[in-house]
Motif scaffolding. Structure first.
Motif, PDB file in Angstrom:
ATOM      1  N   LEU A 110       0.808  -1.219   0.000  1.00 50.31           N
ATOM      2  CA  LEU A 110       0.000   0.000   0.000  1.00 50.31           C
ATOM      3  C   LEU A 110       0.842   1.270   0.000  1.00 50.31           C
ATOM      4  N   SER A 111       2.159   1.126   0.189  1.00 48.43           N
ATOM      5  CA  SER A 111       3.068   2.272   0.054  1.00 48.43           C
ATOM      6  C   SER A 111       4.445   1.730  -0.294  1.00 48.43           C
ATOM      7  N   ASN A 112       5.345   2.596  -0.721  1.00 50.64           N
ATOM      8  CA  ASN A 112       6.709   2.182  -1.042  1.00 50.64           C
ATOM      9  C   ASN A 112       7.470   1.694   0.178  1.00 50.64           C
ATOM     10  N   GLU A 113       7.213   2.299   1.320  1.00 52.85           N
ATOM     11  CA  GLU A 113       7.996   2.027   2.520  1.00 52.85           C
ATOM     12  C   GLU A 113       7.470   0.878   3.365  1.00 52.85           C
ATOM     13  N   HIS A 114       6.169   0.640   3.302  1.00 52.91           N
ATOM     14  CA  HIS A 114       5.554  -0.379   4.160  1.00 52.91           C
ATOM     15  C   HIS A 114       4.357  -0.990   3.434  1.00 52.91           C
ATOM     16  N   PRO A 115       4.198  -2.295   3.512  1.00 54.71           N
ATOM     17  CA  PRO A 115       3.096  -2.930   2.792  1.00 54.71           C
ATOM     18  C   PRO A 115       1.712  -2.586   3.346  1.00 54.71           C
ATOM     19  N   ASP A 116       1.663  -2.131   4.584  1.00 51.93           N
ATOM     20  CA  ASP A 116       0.372  -1.900   5.234  1.00 51.93           C
ATOM     21  C   ASP A 116       0.499  -0.790   6.277  1.00 51.93           C
ATOM     22  N   GLN A 149      14.429  -7.003   4.246  1.00 48.47           N
ATOM     23  CA  GLN A 149      13.884  -5.855   3.521  1.00 48.47           C
ATOM     24  C   GLN A 149      14.859  -4.683   3.548  1.00 48.47           C
ATOM     25  N   VAL A 150      14.869  -3.933   2.481  1.00 47.87           N
ATOM     26  CA  VAL A 150      15.646  -2.695   2.417  1.00 47.87           C
ATOM     27  C   VAL A 150      14.868  -1.631   3.177  1.00 47.87           C
ATOM     28  N   ASP A 151      15.570  -0.829   3.973  1.00 53.61           N
ATOM     29  CA  ASP A 151      14.930   0.291   4.668  1.00 53.61           C
ATOM     30  C   ASP A 151      14.833   1.443   3.673  1.00 53.61           C
ATOM     31  N   LYS A 152      13.664   1.614   3.084  1.00 52.20           N
ATOM     32  CA  LYS A 152      13.483   2.610   2.028  1.00 52.20           C
ATOM     33  C   LYS A 152      13.437   4.038   2.558  1.00 52.20           C
ATOM     34  N   LEU A 153      13.527   4.213   3.863  1.00 55.12           N
ATOM     35  CA  LEU A 153      13.598   5.550   4.445  1.00 55.12           C
ATOM     36  C   LEU A 153      15.019   5.907   4.884  1.00 55.12           C
ATOM     37  N   ASP A 154      15.947   4.946   4.761  1.00 56.97           N
ATOM     38  CA  ASP A 154      17.333   5.196   5.128  1.00 56.97           C
ATOM     39  C   ASP A 154      17.903   6.277   4.208  1.00 56.97           C
ATOM     40  N   PRO A 155      18.561   7.298   4.771  1.00 55.05           N
ATOM     41  CA  PRO A 155      19.089   8.406   3.944  1.00 55.05           C
ATOM     42  C   PRO A 155      20.015   7.937   2.820  1.00 55.05           C
ATOM     43  N   GLU A 156      20.836   6.931   3.073  1.00 51.28           N
ATOM     44  CA  GLU A 156      21.740   6.418   2.032  1.00 51.28           C
ATOM     45  C   GLU A 156      20.937   5.816   0.875  1.00 51.28           C
ATOM     46  N   TYR A 157      19.891   5.069   1.200  1.00 49.69           N
ATOM     47  CA  TYR A 157      19.035   4.477   0.170  1.00 49.69           C
ATOM     48  C   TYR A 157      18.309   5.572  -0.622  1.00 49.69           C
ATOM     49  N   VAL A 158      17.738   6.537   0.080  1.00 46.24           N
ATOM     50  CA  VAL A 158      17.003   7.625  -0.568  1.00 46.24           C
ATOM     51  C   VAL A 158      17.915   8.390  -1.523  1.00 46.24           C
ATOM     52  N   GLU A 159      19.135   8.700  -1.085  1.00 48.45           N
ATOM     53  CA  GLU A 159      20.090   9.432  -1.926  1.00 48.45           C
ATOM     54  C   GLU A 159      20.479   8.610  -3.161  1.00 48.45           C
ATOM     55  N   ALA A 160      20.732   7.330  -2.972  1.00 44.45           N
ATOM     56  CA  ALA A 160      21.075   6.463  -4.098  1.00 44.45           C
ATOM     57  C   ALA A 160      19.942   6.400  -5.112  1.00 44.45           C
ATOM     58  N   MET A 161      18.717   6.282  -4.647  1.00 40.15           N
ATOM     59  CA  MET A 161      17.568   6.230  -5.555  1.00 40.15           C
ATOM     60  C   MET A 161      17.393   7.562  -6.293  1.00 40.15           C
ATOM     61  N   ARG A 162      17.644   8.670  -5.596  1.00 41.17           N
ATOM     62  CA  ARG A 162      17.528   9.991  -6.223  1.00 41.17           C
ATOM     63  C   ARG A 162      18.518  10.116  -7.375  1.00 41.17           C
TER      64      ARG A 162
END
Length: 168
Positions: A110-116, A149-162
């Motif tokens: 239901l969201s990118n960060e959490h399924p529910d 699971q990847v922590d999609k709110l982790d700053p390193e992950y967010v920066e890499a995706m950006r």
């Protein structure tokens, strides 16, 4: 797996007379005792939650726990932990070798960060498990708590995706 037959959820049973897997030669490759599945679950360090624990999560208005957030008990807590909550490693082999059903849940997040994020799917899951007559000791596979699971709110992950990069 959880499948629909009418409106009732059906568990995956380790023994079945259904033969959905035929090799190209026509030889049966069906594993009626689920040995291959059990070996895969054990070797991949999958975590399965007990239905009783999932019901407690729903009763306490909690959310799906992330694989990495499932607490690792100390030695004194290990027996109670295994008994009430999570089954992993060799425990999977023991549990699925007895009268225990395995439910596999497939669902859209239901969201990118959490399924529910609001707990609606947890309520639906408990209702389906109840309708199916799942016992407290039955096990449930759901990607978010069963696999890392990847922590999609982790700053390193967010920066890499950006930047359009991937993390190792």
């Amino acid at each position: 797996h959880t499948g629909k037959q009418g409106s009732k959820t059906q568990p995956f049973h380790m023994e079945s007379d259904v033969d959905p897997f035929l090799a190209p030669s026509g030889e049966c490759s069906w594993d009626p005792h689920g040995s291959s599945l059990i070996e895969l679950l054990v070797s991949c360090n999958v975590r399965l939650l007990k239905v009783g624990y999932i019901r407690k999560l729903e009763e306490s208005d909690d959310f799906f726990p992330r694989y990495q957030d499932l607490r690792s008990p100390n030695a004194e807590q290990m027996e109670a932990y295994r008994y009430h909550e999570v089954v992993r490693g060799e425990e999977i082999r023991r549990h699925l070798g007895i009268a225990c059903d395995l439910y596999a849940v497939s669902h859209a997040w239901l969201s990118n960060e959490h399924p529910d994020p609001l707990g609606y799917r947890l309520e639906e899951l408990v209702a389906e498990l109840d309708a199916a007559g799942a016992s407290e000791r039955d096990l449930v596979f759901l990607d978010y708590w069963s696999l890392p699971q990847v922590d999609k709110l982790d700053p390193e992950y967010v920066e890499a995706m950006r930047k359009g990069e991937t993390l190792p």
